[in-house]
Motif scaffolding. Structure first.
Motif, PDB file in Angstrom:
ATOM      1  N   SER A 118       3.255  -6.779   1.091  1.00  0.00           N
ATOM      2  CA  SER A 118       2.985  -7.445   2.503  1.00  0.00           C
ATOM      3  C   SER A 118       4.000  -8.451   2.807  1.00  0.00           C
ATOM      4  O   SER A 118       4.414  -8.533   3.965  1.00  0.00           O
TER       5      SER A 118
ATOM      6  N   GLU B 101      -5.744  -4.666   6.374  1.00  0.00           N
ATOM      7  CA  GLU B 101      -6.432  -5.515   5.396  1.00  0.00           C
ATOM      8  C   GLU B 101      -6.667  -7.157   5.730  1.00  0.00           C
ATOM      9  O   GLU B 101      -6.853  -7.959   5.085  1.00  0.00           O
TER      10      GLU B 101
ATOM     11  N   THR C 295      -4.019  -9.200   6.437  1.00  0.00           N
ATOM     12  CA  THR C 295      -3.194  -9.845   5.724  1.00  0.00           C
ATOM     13  C   THR C 295      -2.148 -10.467   6.406  1.00  0.00           C
ATOM     14  O   THR C 295      -1.419 -10.933   6.071  1.00  0.00           O
TER      15      THR C 295
ATOM     16  N   ASP D  36       0.183  -1.587   6.821  1.00  0.00           N
ATOM     17  CA  ASP D  36      -0.166  -2.523   5.612  1.00  0.00           C
ATOM     18  C   ASP D  36      -1.697  -2.497   5.450  1.00  0.00           C
ATOM     19  O   ASP D  36      -2.305  -3.341   6.044  1.00  0.00           O
TER      20      ASP D  36
END
Ligand code: GTP
Ligand code: MG
Length: 360
Positions: A154, A183, A185, A244
């Motif tokens: 990430s 996710e 993030t 991601d």
């Protein structure tokens, strides 16, 4: 002393202004570039109207996320028939598309070589990692990075959000980024810090990143339709699409024993769509992936670390890179499989300013 400080501040502001102008200028240039690239990439399906294709059928194509002539030619007959366009009309549509796209059916190998030279590459923030990747994250293909938690996947995605906006080799002028976060993030604060490292204006950099949160695997697929529309609306402006991570939601939605075949089918469709989009719109696609949990302890051989997603993902990604954690900020990147990269490895670090070289 005070004068020195003021001078440093003034110089810093000048650098910031220049950096901001560079981003804005590259945006303008990207727009004006389009007309040259248009021939190859951006024939709108609306052109079919002039060739006698019915408005309803053009609408059907658009609703399915097929916005360009190239997009039609990339879609198999079966999938277009499923949109409610009948056989005869479809044959006519293919004929017209082939006519519009005629110049692109056959080209010489020399022209292929010339086109490949023009493919832009995005810097990872680390020169060594760029070298490992043959110059950086390549347009018109899918680059997959996999590795354990905290290995920097990430962080690289965040760094790419910024470096994509900066001019680079091969007359690359910079462009915008689309970030699909499965996710939760994505952190704008990290983008700010990375923008600082490159003396770019934080607000401008954030404005150039289009963010979408995917909530389940079907939503992830739906988003691709919207992204296709966006890439089509602003041709040439976006240069990178990040997902991601690619598998996180599939893992949750298809966790049952009997569901793996269905999962792989849907995953295959998604990867095929991503590959087509990368070629249709001349963008780089960067995806992150997790590793399977059946790692043999005490065996550091790379073969024991497997990305999840099976053969479908293995065949769809052009370059697969394995990230491994080291001491502190140190990370190792290894080419796991690739069409044209040699199997080698490089080290890099994660800093406040994103991915960087461990040493020069
Ligand atoms: P998963 O998504 O959990 O599979 O991991 P990942 O590979 O995406 O990990 P990620 O890229 O999020 O890396 C996290 C690591 O980056 C942390 O453990 C830190 O070592 C480093 N990191 C994150 N933020 C910062 C920061 O602000 N400064 C510095 N120096 N390092 C950071
Ligand atoms: Mg992550």
């Amino acid at each position: 002393m005070i004068v020195d400080k003021m001078q440093v501040q003034a110089e810093k502001e000048i650098v910031l202004n220049i950096a901001e102008e560079a981003v804005i200028e590259s945006e303008d240039r990207a727009k004006s570039e389009v007309s040259e690239e248009e021939d190859v990439h951006f024939h709108d399906v609306k052109l079919l109207l002039q060739e006698g294709v019915h408005e309803d059928d053009v609408k059907r194509l658009k609703n399915a996320g097929i916005n360009t002539v190239k997009g039609v030619l990339m879609t198999i007959r079966k999938n277009i028939l499923a949109l409610g366009i009948d056989e005869t009309k479809l044959s006519h549509i293919y004929e017209v598309c082939a006519k519009i796209d005629m110049n692109n059916i056959f080209i010489t190998a020399a022209e292929v070589a010339e086109l490949r030279n023009k493919i832009f590459k995005l810097s990872t923030g680390s020169k060594r990692l760029d070298q490992l990747l043959g110059g950086g994250i390549e347009a018109m293909s899918i680059t997959e990075v996999f590795g354990e938690f905290g290995s920097g996947k990430s962080q690289l995605a965040h760094t790419l959000c910024v470096t994509t906006q900066m001019p680079g080799p091969n007359s690359y002028l910079g462009g915008k980024v689309i970030f699909v976060d499965t996710e939760h993030t994505f952190r704008p604060d990290r983008i700010r810090m990375i923008a600082d490292r490159f003396n770019l204006n934080q607000a401008t950099v954030l404005d150039n990143i289009l963010y979408a949160r995917a909530y389940n695997s079907e939503h992830q697929w739906e988003l691709l339709n919207h992204i296709g529309e966006k890439l089509h609306e602003d041709p040439g402006l976006y240069k990178l699409l990040i997902i991601d991570s690619i598998m996180a939601l599939f893992r949750v939605d298809f966790s049952g024993l009997g569901e793996i075949t269905d999962r792989q089918k849907k995953l295959g469709q998604m990867m095929s769509r991503l590959q087509k989009m990368s070629e249709e719109f001349n963008i780089a696609v960067f995806i992150t992936n997790q590793i399977s949990s059946d790692i043999r302890i005490n065996d550091m051989d790379r073969a024991t670390y497997k990305p999840i997603g099976g053969n479908i993902l293995a065949h769809a990604s052009t370059n697969r890179i394995f990230f491994q954690k080291g001491q502190g900020p140190l990370r190792k990147a290894m080419v796991f499989s690739s069409t044209d990269l040699e199997e080698s490895e490089e080290e890099f670090i994660i800093t406040a300013g994103g991915v960087d070289d461990a040493y020069s």
